[in-house]
Scaffold this active site. Sequence first.
Site: not given
Length: 546
Positions: A36, A69-70, A135, A236, A364, A388, A399, A405
């Site tokens: 990621g 997305q955001g 946001e 994991d 989420h 994360e 958060r 990100l």
Amino acid sequence: MSSHLVQADPLIREKTSSDRAACKQLQTDYLIIGSGAAGLLAANRLAQHGRVLLVNKGRFQDSSTWNAQGGIAGVMSDTDSIESHVQDTLAAGVGLCHEKVVRTIVHHGCDIIKELIEIGTNFDEKDGALHLTQEGGHSSRRVAHVQDATGRAIGEALLSQVAPQANVTRLEQHTVIDLITSERLTHGEESRCVGAYVLNPDGDVVTVSASQTILATGGVGKVYLYTSNPHAATGDGIAMAWRAGCAMMNLEHIQFHPTCLFHRQGSNMLISEALRGEGAHVVDAHGRRFLFDYDERGELAPRDIVARAIDYEIKKQGVDCMYIDARPLGDDLIGDHFRNIHARLLKLGLDMKQEPVPVVPAAHYICGGVQTDVNGKTNIEGLYVIGEAACTGLHGANRLASNSLLECLVMADHCAADVIKQAAAADYHIPAWDESGIVPETERIQIKQNWDEIRATMSHYVGIVRSDERLRRARRRLRIIQDEISSYYWKHPVSQDLLELRNLALMAELIVRSAQQRKESRGLHYSTDYPERSARVLDTILRPDI
Ligand code: FAD
Ligand code: SIN
């Protein structure tokens, strides 16, 4: 070499083990698990300094990063300030944030966004300047975005930097089973991480030895029935770190996104918070905007407050869902900024230009994780955790939107800088993968059943509203499920679903244990037995040896 070895790398030696025909061995300087945002940036940085092996259990598109997305938060406008971003982060985190970490990460927001632009992320612009969206919990517009598909754009830009690097070997569809910790052969005493066992797509176990190992394996949303997370999010890396001896912090703080689509064929689709930021309303079936009954900021209150309010109204009214009404934005803004969400909803027969969209809160993000500093350093030598999967203290008890990100990228950058300062690993004993006692499988129904049971247990008893009794019930059920899993885990050949199940079960147990330790309501952890916030602000720490 397997066909899933994306780039054959002459720098990585592969040889057939003398004692086990099926066991292969790889050696690298830096083993990065997860591709990621965090893993990709770390790989890019470390490729300048040594051989990197980047392992990923799915495809690149299967990460949370790719689905974001955001946008990414950062101070990019003259009317905003670092102090304001810091204060918003601290307020959302309800007293549990580590302020020094918040300041470090927020401080780097602008540079990280500029670097993303330099490597080809085409953030939306308006009138020649970056278009910053709003946001919940942010007191300014400070979220840089690429329409409503920011994660994909960032992922593609990062990947475009990693792909040509001769020093990086990428293994897709390879699932890391466990970390290898070993006693030092020459200097005695302390254990350190010396690599990992990896399941390849042919079902063979590859032993990877590495000087430094970095876990960037993302979150654990799959522990719940309803989640915005992709399949890969089975915790994991966090589970592996626990088994290797790492301390965990604040695992009880599971963030439920207030607005995930309520639909049979699209239950995990996120409806971005940026919609609310741009003026969408949250309403009940009668069109009433009820959020102001709970917080004066209404749709722009932080996520824990909005998710709890929606959950409460659903239960109070005895209905399945609430709605997000995007019509106040107008057709142009929906068609431009939110074109991907709009298109995906249209495929499901819902037109957000015409009608409110049914939504429910869904798991989420995990604010807790492996306890690390801002460099990702853990309590085990040779092992870093970033993104994360880590808990630096940035998010505290909740958060702030689009801070994840940012954290992934700042941590990856800091981690790489710290890793290259470490001395190369000495001579370590790497135990061979032991397959003794394995018998062929006769049926797989139990794996599926245990998956479903864990997710149902967590959803029913460890959701947005908790109580001592619900947590006790969850713990009892999870103990039975874990006993069942241990009774067959060591006897069956390793497979991805079995590995994920074992990790999911462990993560569920650790989340419940953390929740049982917090005797108060704070941020994302709300207990009917302790509805007040305690005067003492404490992190919840779990250690494997206690
Ligand atoms: P991920 O991006 O999740 O990557 C994890 C990687 O680890 C994957 O490649 C996976 O295959 C690999 N992996 C896992 N286990 C193993 C294993 N055993 N072996 C090998 N590989 C393994 N945050 C924001 O800041 N802004 C947003 O707008 C935003 N929107 C979001 C929207 C959605 C739908 C979701 C789900 C999350 C969103 N988030 C957002 C949160 C954010 O995207 C994630 O927290 C962040 O991307 C995590 O990045 P990561 O690099 O830590 O992990
Ligand atoms: C969203 O777009 O609502 C997700 C933002 C985030 O999780 O930070």
